[in-house]
Structure formats: structure tokens, C-alpha cells
Scaffold this motif. Structure first.
Motif, PDB file in Angstrom:
ATOM      1  N   PRO A  96       0.810  -1.225   0.000  1.00 58.12           N
ATOM      2  CA  PRO A  96       0.000   0.000   0.000  1.00 58.12           C
ATOM      3  C   PRO A  96       0.844   1.276   0.000  1.00 58.12           C
ATOM      4  CG  PRO A  96      -0.964  -1.596   1.479  1.00 58.12           C
ATOM      5  CD  PRO A  96       0.361  -2.163   1.053  1.00 58.12           C
ATOM      6  N   ASP A  97       1.876   1.336   0.846  1.00 55.63           N
ATOM      7  CA  ASP A  97       2.737   2.521   0.892  1.00 55.63           C
ATOM      8  C   ASP A  97       3.517   2.686  -0.410  1.00 55.63           C
ATOM      9  OD1 ASP A  97       2.057   3.356   3.491  1.00 55.63           O
ATOM     10  OD2 ASP A  97       3.421   1.871   4.353  1.00 55.63           O
ATOM     11  N   ILE A 118       4.104   5.576  -5.586  1.00 55.98           N
ATOM     12  CA  ILE A 118       4.171   5.522  -7.047  1.00 55.98           C
ATOM     13  C   ILE A 118       3.120   6.444  -7.656  1.00 55.98           C
ATOM     14  CG2 ILE A 118       3.699   4.030  -9.052  1.00 55.98           C
ATOM     15  CD1 ILE A 118       5.012   1.741  -7.511  1.00 55.98           C
ATOM     16  N   GLU A 119       1.931   6.393  -7.078  1.00 56.65           N
ATOM     17  CA  GLU A 119       0.840   7.254  -7.555  1.00 56.65           C
ATOM     18  C   GLU A 119       1.166   8.723  -7.304  1.00 56.65           C
ATOM     19  OE1 GLU A 119      -3.135   7.667  -5.424  1.00 56.65           O
ATOM     20  OE2 GLU A 119      -3.683   6.386  -7.135  1.00 56.65           O
ATOM     21  N   LYS A 120       1.711   9.029  -6.142  1.00 57.46           N
ATOM     22  CA  LYS A 120       2.062  10.407  -5.797  1.00 57.46           C
ATOM     23  C   LYS A 120       3.129  10.958  -6.735  1.00 57.46           C
ATOM     24  CE  LYS A 120       3.835  13.226  -1.967  1.00 57.46           C
ATOM     25  NZ  LYS A 120       4.318  13.212  -0.544  1.00 57.46           N
ATOM     26  N   ASP A 121       4.115  10.118  -7.083  1.00 61.73           N
ATOM     27  CA  ASP A 121       5.201  10.546  -7.968  1.00 61.73           C
ATOM     28  C   ASP A 121       4.826  10.470  -9.442  1.00 61.73           C
ATOM     29  OD1 ASP A 121       6.587  10.841  -5.657  1.00 61.73           O
ATOM     30  OD2 ASP A 121       7.990   9.183  -5.971  1.00 61.73           O
ATOM     31  N   ALA A 122       3.598   9.998  -9.729  1.00 60.59           N
ATOM     32  CA  ALA A 122       3.107   9.885 -11.114  1.00 60.59           C
ATOM     33  C   ALA A 122       4.060   9.053 -11.974  1.00 60.59           C
ATOM     34  CB  ALA A 122       2.904  11.263 -11.724  1.00 60.59           C
ATOM     35  N   LEU A 123       4.574   7.982 -11.388  1.00 60.75           N
ATOM     36  CA  LEU A 123       5.449   7.081 -12.132  1.00 60.75           C
ATOM     37  C   LEU A 123       4.587   6.128 -12.946  1.00 60.75           C
ATOM     38  CD1 LEU A 123       8.355   6.133 -12.653  1.00 60.75           C
ATOM     39  CD2 LEU A 123       8.113   4.586 -10.698  1.00 60.75           C
ATOM     40  N   PHE A 180      12.978   0.783 -13.211  1.00 60.27           N
ATOM     41  CA  PHE A 180      13.250  -0.062 -12.045  1.00 60.27           C
ATOM     42  C   PHE A 180      14.000   0.737 -10.980  1.00 60.27           C
ATOM     43  CE2 PHE A 180      15.796  -2.927  -9.486  1.00 60.27           C
ATOM     44  CZ  PHE A 180      14.865  -3.901  -9.127  1.00 60.27           C
ATOM     45  N   ILE A 181      14.935   1.554 -11.410  1.00 69.00           N
ATOM     46  CA  ILE A 181      15.684   2.391 -10.461  1.00 69.00           C
ATOM     47  C   ILE A 181      14.735   3.312  -9.703  1.00 69.00           C
ATOM     48  CG2 ILE A 181      17.385   4.248 -10.280  1.00 69.00           C
ATOM     49  CD1 ILE A 181      18.884   2.974 -12.595  1.00 69.00           C
ATOM     50  N   GLU A 182      13.760   3.860 -10.421  1.00 68.47           N
ATOM     51  CA  GLU A 182      12.785   4.735  -9.760  1.00 68.47           C
ATOM     52  C   GLU A 182      11.936   3.947  -8.765  1.00 68.47           C
ATOM     53  OE1 GLU A 182      12.612   8.043  -9.996  1.00 68.47           O
ATOM     54  OE2 GLU A 182      14.430   7.831 -11.221  1.00 68.47           O
ATOM     55  N   ILE A 183      11.539   2.727  -9.145  1.00 64.74           N
ATOM     56  CA  ILE A 183      10.773   1.881  -8.227  1.00 64.74           C
ATOM     57  C   ILE A 183      11.596   1.585  -6.978  1.00 64.74           C
ATOM     58  CG2 ILE A 183       9.849  -0.451  -7.893  1.00 64.74           C
ATOM     59  CD1 ILE A 183       7.970   1.204  -9.466  1.00 64.74           C
ATOM     60  N   LEU A 184      12.858   1.300  -7.183  1.00 61.21           N
ATOM     61  CA  LEU A 184      13.745   0.984  -6.062  1.00 61.21           C
ATOM     62  C   LEU A 184      13.896   2.184  -5.127  1.00 61.21           C
ATOM     63  CD1 LEU A 184      15.299  -1.523  -5.184  1.00 61.21           C
ATOM     64  CD2 LEU A 184      17.314  -0.600  -6.329  1.00 61.21           C
ATOM     65  N   LYS A 185      13.980   3.381  -5.706  1.00 65.46           N
ATOM     66  CA  LYS A 185      14.059   4.593  -4.888  1.00 65.46           C
ATOM     67  C   LYS A 185      12.811   4.744  -4.021  1.00 65.46           C
ATOM     68  CE  LYS A 185      17.037   7.335  -7.956  1.00 65.46           C
ATOM     69  NZ  LYS A 185      17.091   8.525  -8.845  1.00 65.46           N
ATOM     70  N   ILE A 186      11.659   4.477  -4.633  1.00 66.29           N
ATOM     71  CA  ILE A 186      10.392   4.599  -3.910  1.00 66.29           C
ATOM     72  C   ILE A 186      10.330   3.578  -2.775  1.00 66.29           C
ATOM     73  CG2 ILE A 186       7.914   4.135  -4.129  1.00 66.29           C
ATOM     74  CD1 ILE A 186       8.022   5.554  -6.834  1.00 66.29           C
ATOM     75  N   ILE A 187      10.750   2.343  -3.064  1.00 64.27           N
ATOM     76  CA  ILE A 187      10.743   1.295  -2.044  1.00 64.27           C
ATOM     77  C   ILE A 187      11.630   1.685  -0.867  1.00 64.27           C
ATOM     78  CG2 ILE A 187      11.502  -1.078  -1.567  1.00 64.27           C
ATOM     79  CD1 ILE A 187      10.509  -1.836  -4.341  1.00 64.27           C
ATOM     80  N   ASN A 188      12.787   2.234  -1.160  1.00 65.14           N
ATOM     81  CA  ASN A 188      13.700   2.645  -0.096  1.00 65.14           C
ATOM     82  C   ASN A 188      13.173   3.847   0.676  1.00 65.14           C
ATOM     83  OD1 ASN A 188      15.738   0.668  -0.353  1.00 65.14           O
ATOM     84  ND2 ASN A 188      16.581   1.695  -2.152  1.00 65.14           N
ATOM     85  N   GLN A 189      12.421   4.729  -0.006  1.00 64.04           N
ATOM     86  CA  GLN A 189      11.762   5.835   0.701  1.00 64.04           C
ATOM     87  C   GLN A 189      10.726   5.296   1.687  1.00 64.04           C
ATOM     88  OE1 GLN A 189      10.071   8.457  -2.230  1.00 64.04           O
ATOM     89  NE2 GLN A 189      12.049   9.061  -3.078  1.00 64.04           N
ATOM     90  N   CYS A 190       9.973   4.321   1.229  1.00 65.30           N
ATOM     91  CA  CYS A 190       8.930   3.728   2.080  1.00 65.30           C
ATOM     92  C   CYS A 190       9.534   2.982   3.269  1.00 65.30           C
ATOM     93  CB  CYS A 190       8.047   2.781   1.270  1.00 65.30           C
ATOM     94  SG  CYS A 190       7.042   3.619   0.022  1.00 65.30           S
TER      95      CYS A 190
END
Length: 310
Positions: free
Chosen positions: A120-121, A126-131, A296-306
């Protein structure tokens, strides 16, 4: 040039049909000729013929029938072990020859609980960053593949698991730690707010039937403290065990996050224990080659932010 080891190897295997090895891997992964045929776009008859050739080459049955599927022999297990390493290197090499930066669908492999805990986070960010990407979740509760096969054969891009997987082609790092607590129904006739060694002697428990090494370690710790417990219900689902605790006098040991979030929904209460188990570590694993993919790098950044939220 003629003495090149590569040329020598090619000359040695030039009469061998390498497609047979692909067929072998498909049968090994699916334990089924028909499923392997569907994967390879061949008829079951053609796959069976290839298996016959493989058996002749290796002088071994490779697979023996058990029920509706196959069981690999020792020779087949060893063959798969060596082939999987080679296929992993081959797939990583091929990644360099196509542009993966446009890939926008990513598959995450984890238990249903880990998905409810983390996704969920991640999806909200992802939705917030419009990825522009799609996340697909595969529940490890529903499939039997191990993490190695999942990564090598690209069945998932990211794995969350309590077991780390280390290899030259992957990156594994600790992600979060989960604490375990005891819960029971709010109106339990004997248990108030605590669970002592003496109190546990008179209570039944639920049992979480999962193969995770981290969970097994916690279960061993609990049994080491409370002794041999009586189990009246077992399930691979944390939700099911919690629901049983809500309606019966059973004690369930569940993740603290889940217990805290759903105490009101399930009408349960968290019991204070003199005994505390070591937390379970959840690891994040992915292929190194995925780092060439910008999305994928952007997804990884988001995961690490969460990760900072947990």
C-alpha cells in the motif's frame, strides 16, 4: 585461434541439440510434460521425444512419475544446479542487447502478509510521484518455486522474503524487521493482559504452517520458552489464525504490526509476555541487471523511501 578453448568446446558439443537443455529446464520447473510443452510452444509428444533423447544422453531417467507429476532424480537435480547458473549468466548477458529502459510492468514476489504490509505505501508513493508503471504481485504462499528459480527465470523483479539469497548476479539487503506478539480474544475467560509460562500451560494455540526459516526460528524460540504447546488449529494464513483466536480461546502468535492494526477489526487483544522473541528480518532481493532499467531504479528509490516509514 584453432586452439581457442571456446572453439574446442563448440567442436565438442556441435552434435548436441542445445534446445534439449531448454526442454529439460522447462520440465524440471513445471514437473509436467504438458506444462513444459505449453511454455515452449510445442506439443506434449515433441517434449516427450526430447525427454527420451535426454535420458539416452545422460543414461538416467532424469524424472520419475509420482502422482500426476514428475520427481527429479539426483542426476537431474545436479544438472539443473549447473544449468541454472549458466542460464542466469546468459540472461544477464542478453540484457545488454536490448533496451530495457521502457519496461513499465514489475512483478513483486512475497507472502500475502508482506504484500499487505508493504505494497500500500509503495503503490501510494508511485501514484504520488506519477510514475507510469504497473505492479503485479505474486504470492509466495501459492507457489512452490524457490527464490533462486524465481530470479534466474525472471518470474519476478523483486522478492521480499525472510531468507536472504546471495549470488554474483543478485543484490540482497535487509529491509525491515518484524516483531511477534501473542494475541487472544478480548473476552478470553482466563487471560487478562498477560501471558506467563504458567498461564500458557492451560491454553491451546494456533500454528502458522509456513516454510520460512525466519518464522520457524521464532516458533522454536516460543516452544523453547513455553514448552510443548497444544495446537487446535493450523494454517498458512496469519489472517485465518487471527480469526480463530477471535472466536475461540486459542492463543495466536502474529506480527505486531498486524495485531496493532487489526485489534478492533478482529476483537482481539495483545498480551504482554515476559518472553520476547528475536524479530524476523525481511530481505529485499533483485537482479543486478535490473539496475540498467531506469523505471526499475525509480521503483527501487520509492521502495527505499517507504522503508523509512517502517
Amino acid at each position: 585461434m584453432q586452439d581457442s578453448p571456446l572453439l574446442a568446446s563448440i567442436n565438442k558439443i556441435k552434435s548436441f541439440d542445445l534446445n534439449l537443455l531448454l526442454t529439460f529446464e522447462a520440465i524440471y520447473l513445471y514437473n509436467s510434460v504438458s506444462d513444459a510443452a505449453n511454455l515452449l510452444g510445442k506439443t506434449p509428444s515433441a517434449v516427450s521425444q526430447s525427454l527420451t533423447k535426454l535420458r539416452s544422453v545422460f543414461s538416467d531417467p532424469l524424472f520419475v512419475r509420482e502422482g500426476k507429476g514428475f520427481v527429479a532424480t539426483t542426476v537431474a537435480e545436479n544438472l539443473h544446479l549447473h544449468l541454472s547458473e549458466g542460464f542466469s549468466q546468459l540472461l544477464n548477458s542478453l540484457d545488454y542487447f536490448y533496451d530495457a529502459s521502457t519496461k513499465s510492468k514489475f512483478t513483486i514476489h512475497s507472502t500475502a502478509y508482506a504484500a499487505a504490509r508493504l505494497m500500500p505505501d509503495i503503490c501510494a508513493q508511485i501514484e504520488k510521484d506519477a510514475l507510469h508503471c504497473t505492479i503485479s504481485h505474486i504470492s509466495s504462499d501459492a507457489i512452490m518455486d524457490n527464490d533462486e528459480d524465481i530470479l534466474i527465470y525472471r518470474k519476478a523483479d523483486i522478492i521480499f522474503d525472510t531468507k536472504p539469497f546471495y549470488s554474483f548476479s543478485t543484490i540482497t539487503e535487509p529491509f525491515i524487521t518484524e516483531h511477534v506478539v501473542a494475541v487472544c480474544r478480548q473476552d478470553h475467560p482466563r487471560l487478562k493482559n498477560t501471558l506467563t509460562l504458567e498461564e500458557m500451560k492451560f491454553e491451546n494455540s494456533t500454528f502458522l504452517t509456513v516454510g520460512s526459516e525466519g518464522v520457524k526460528r521464532v516458533q522454536n524460540d516460543i516452544n523453547g520458552y513455553f514448552g510443548d504447546r497444544e495446537f487446535s488449529f493450523s494454517s498458512s494464513s496469519i489472517i485465518a489464525n487471527t480469526a480463530i483466536a477471535e472466536k475461540t480461546n486459542c492463543v495466536s502468535f502474529i506480527p505486531k504490526w498486524f495485531a496493532t492494526k487489526f485489534t478492533k477489526s478482529f476483537n482481539i487483544k495483545i498480551l504482554e509476555c515476559e518472553f520476547q522473541t528475536e524479530p524476523v528480518t525481511l530481505f529485499l532481493t533483485y537482479n543486478k541487471s535490473s539496475l540498467k532499467n531506469n523505471n526499475f531504479i525509480e521503483i527501487l528509490k520509492i521502495i527505499n523511501q517507504c522503508k523509512e516509514l517502517y
